[in-house]
Design a protein around this motif. Structure first.
Motif, mmCIF file in Angstrom:
data_model
loop_
_atom_site.group_PDB
_atom_site.id
_atom_site.type_symbol
_atom_site.label_atom_id
_atom_site.label_comp_id
_atom_site.label_asym_id
_atom_site.label_seq_id
_atom_site.Cartn_x
_atom_site.Cartn_y
_atom_site.Cartn_z
ATOM 1 N N LYS A 71 0.852 -1.183 0.000
ATOM 2 C CA LYS A 71 0.000 0.000 0.000
ATOM 3 C C LYS A 71 0.901 1.253 0.000
ATOM 4 N N PRO A 72 0.464 2.328 -0.678
ATOM 5 C CA PRO A 72 1.300 3.531 -0.797
ATOM 6 C C PRO A 72 1.835 4.032 0.549
ATOM 7 N N GLN A 73 1.008 3.927 1.609
ATOM 8 C CA GLN A 73 1.452 4.453 2.909
ATOM 9 C C GLN A 73 2.560 3.614 3.546
ATOM 10 N N MET A 74 2.765 2.387 3.046
ATOM 11 C CA MET A 74 3.839 1.537 3.572
ATOM 12 C C MET A 74 5.131 1.688 2.763
ATOM 13 N N MET A 75 5.031 2.445 1.681
ATOM 14 C CA MET A 75 6.156 2.567 0.760
ATOM 15 C C MET A 75 7.361 3.253 1.390
ATOM 16 N N GLY A 76 7.112 4.274 2.197
ATOM 17 C CA GLY A 76 8.190 5.064 2.786
ATOM 18 C C GLY A 76 9.197 4.223 3.550
ATOM 19 N N ALA A 77 8.673 3.218 4.273
ATOM 20 C CA ALA A 77 9.564 2.368 5.076
ATOM 21 C C ALA A 77 10.214 1.282 4.227
ATOM 22 N N ALA A 78 9.476 0.778 3.250
ATOM 23 C CA ALA A 78 9.936 -0.394 2.503
ATOM 24 C C ALA A 78 10.928 -0.072 1.384
ATOM 25 N N PHE A 92 12.104 -2.177 -11.826
ATOM 26 C CA PHE A 92 11.107 -2.024 -10.762
ATOM 27 C C PHE A 92 9.730 -1.868 -11.405
ATOM 28 N N VAL A 93 8.785 -2.683 -10.966
ATOM 29 C CA VAL A 93 7.405 -2.604 -11.457
ATOM 30 C C VAL A 93 6.519 -2.326 -10.250
ATOM 31 N N SER A 94 5.740 -1.241 -10.302
ATOM 32 C CA SER A 94 4.893 -0.877 -9.164
ATOM 33 C C SER A 94 3.420 -0.998 -9.508
ATOM 34 N N VAL A 95 2.675 -1.697 -8.644
ATOM 35 C CA VAL A 95 1.211 -1.714 -8.772
ATOM 36 C C VAL A 95 0.580 -0.908 -7.634
ATOM 37 N N ALA A 96 1.388 -0.086 -6.965
ATOM 38 C CA ALA A 96 0.900 0.746 -5.858
ATOM 39 C C ALA A 96 0.130 1.937 -6.421
ATOM 40 N N ALA A 97 -1.130 2.056 -6.044
ATOM 41 C CA ALA A 97 -1.988 3.111 -6.599
ATOM 42 C C ALA A 97 -1.468 4.491 -6.233
ATOM 43 N N GLY A 98 -1.530 5.393 -7.205
ATOM 44 C CA GLY A 98 -1.289 6.809 -6.918
ATOM 45 C C GLY A 98 0.150 7.231 -6.693
ATOM 46 N N THR A 99 1.106 6.316 -6.852
ATOM 47 C CA THR A 99 2.508 6.706 -6.640
ATOM 48 C C THR A 99 3.172 6.943 -7.986
ATOM 49 N N PRO A 100 3.505 8.190 -8.327
ATOM 50 C CA PRO A 100 4.064 8.484 -9.653
ATOM 51 C C PRO A 100 5.502 7.979 -9.811
ATOM 52 N N ILE A 101 5.913 7.803 -11.048
ATOM 53 C CA ILE A 101 7.261 7.319 -11.366
ATOM 54 C C ILE A 101 8.326 8.225 -10.736
ATOM 55 N N ALA A 102 8.081 9.536 -10.746
ATOM 56 C CA ALA A 102 9.062 10.490 -10.201
ATOM 57 C C ALA A 102 9.390 10.199 -8.733
ATOM 58 N N GLN A 103 8.396 9.732 -7.987
ATOM 59 C CA GLN A 103 8.614 9.426 -6.574
ATOM 60 C C GLN A 103 9.572 8.237 -6.414
ATOM 61 N N ASP A 263 -10.145 13.308 -11.093
ATOM 62 C CA ASP A 263 -9.706 14.524 -10.401
ATOM 63 C C ASP A 263 -9.097 14.186 -9.044
ATOM 64 N N ARG A 264 -9.725 13.235 -8.333
ATOM 65 C CA ARG A 264 -9.195 12.848 -7.023
ATOM 66 C C ARG A 264 -7.849 12.167 -7.159
ATOM 67 N N SER A 265 -7.674 11.376 -8.211
ATOM 68 C CA SER A 265 -6.406 10.719 -8.465
ATOM 69 C C SER A 265 -5.294 11.749 -8.688
ATOM 70 N N LYS A 266 -5.625 12.804 -9.427
ATOM 71 C CA LYS A 266 -4.651 13.893 -9.663
ATOM 72 C C LYS A 266 -4.289 14.577 -8.356
ATOM 73 N N GLU A 267 -5.284 14.839 -7.515
ATOM 74 C CA GLU A 267 -5.042 15.509 -6.221
ATOM 75 C C GLU A 267 -4.118 14.657 -5.354
ATOM 76 N N LEU A 268 -4.393 13.353 -5.293
ATOM 77 C CA LEU A 268 -3.601 12.452 -4.453
ATOM 78 C C LEU A 268 -2.148 12.377 -4.941
ATOM 79 N N ALA A 269 -1.990 12.362 -6.259
ATOM 80 C CA ALA A 269 -0.625 12.268 -6.833
ATOM 81 C C ALA A 269 0.180 13.526 -6.517
ATOM 82 N N ASN A 270 -0.510 14.649 -6.410
ATOM 83 C CA ASN A 270 0.181 15.908 -6.141
ATOM 84 C C ASN A 270 0.340 16.198 -4.645
ATOM 85 N N GLY A 271 -0.056 15.186 -3.836
ATOM 86 C CA GLY A 271 0.113 15.307 -2.382
ATOM 87 C C GLY A 271 -0.776 16.347 -1.775
#
Length: 271
Positions: A71-78, A92-103, A263-271
């Motif tokens: 899950k995206p919220q677990m990404m920071g630690a992992a 690296f292949v990510s299926v984590a929703a809402g996490t852009p490639i730049a991150q 629109d919500r997906s865009k908002e989440l991606a932009n933090g």
């Protein structure tokens, strides 16, 4: 770069919840040796422990693929624990929703080959559809490999740009929930017309599932299939006059729904 490359160099699966488990089951079924798979998961299931894969063990230095399914919220630690594999051959292949490639590039290194993927929940029964896009460091062979891995849980489509991922999220990523709600409300409407709750639900589930399967299997497009079952002045036409109303029917409603999710997906991606 193919599945033999994965078998010989290894695959690391970060997170083995529903999506991770569905993919792993598909790969093992296709013949990927369990000894070629390393899984990092804080709470390994009984099923996972029965597969023979390496669980929370020392990882290979340069695996062919790291598939990120936390899950995206677990990404920071992992993620930082895998940074040593960045800027190299590992894809690296990510299926984590809402996490852009730049991150991912920020944590793993700007030269890292990264594929971002958006699957949906029918992947759990091998009927998902996943959209993928790679950064500039992903070779054609690496993209083919990502597609082959994700094909274990359904269809795969390729996007032209990462900006399309928000619309994909709004349509197919979140879309199964719209269909589940359609089944709920269709059943409730049948009940309102005098059917028992159980019978109305059985009819609604089978109707939506059957029509979806027919739409995929038929050579005609859905508009033609609709016309085929609509007799002039018949029962279907009476219902469609309500549903196809440009102001209050499906056209306006679904356009608003998909836009709201996009629109919500865009908002989440932009933090």
């Amino acid at each position: 770069m193919d599945m033999d490359h994965v078998a010989s160099n290894g695959l690391v699966l970060l997170g083995c919840g529903k999506m991770g488990s569905a993919m792993l089951a598909g790969w093992l079924k296709q013949g990927l040796p369990s000894g070629s798979v390393w899984v990092i998961d804080p709470n390994p299931s009984d099923w996972l422990q029965s597969t023979g894969v390496h669980i929370n063990a020392d990882l290979p230095n340069t695996p062919a693929v790291v598939l990120i399914a936390v899950k995206p919220q677990m990404m920071g630690a992992a993620l930082p624990t895998l940074a040593a594999m960045g800027n190299g051959e590992t894809v690296f292949v990510s299926v984590a929703a809402g996490t852009p490639i730049a991150q991912f590039e920020k944590v793993l290194g700007a030269q890292t080959p990264i594929v971002r993927a958006m699957p949906n929940t029918p992947a759990a029964i091998g009927r998902g559809i996943t959209a993928i896009i790679g950064n500039t460091h992903v070779s054609d062979a690496a993209l083919d490999l990502a597609e082959a891995l994700l094909a274990a849980v359904g269809q795969v489509v390729r996007l032209e740009s990462e900006t399309q991922m928000d619309a994909v999220t709004g349509l197919s990523g979140s879309g199964p929930a719209y269909v589940f709600h359609l089944i709920e409300t269709l059943a409730a409407a049948g009940q309102a017309q005098g059917l028992s709750a159980d019978l109305a639900m059985q009819l609604a589930k089978a109707t939506v599932a059957g029509a979806g399967a027919l739409a995929e299997a038929a050579t005609e497009d859905p508009a033609q299939l609709r016309v085929n079952v609509t007799s002039p002045n018949g029962t279907t036409q009476a219902a469609l006059e309500v549903l196809m109303d440009e102001t209050n029917g499906f056209p306006a409603l679904l356009k608003r729904a998909v836009k709201a999710a996009t629109d919500r997906s865009k908002e989440l991606a932009n933090g």
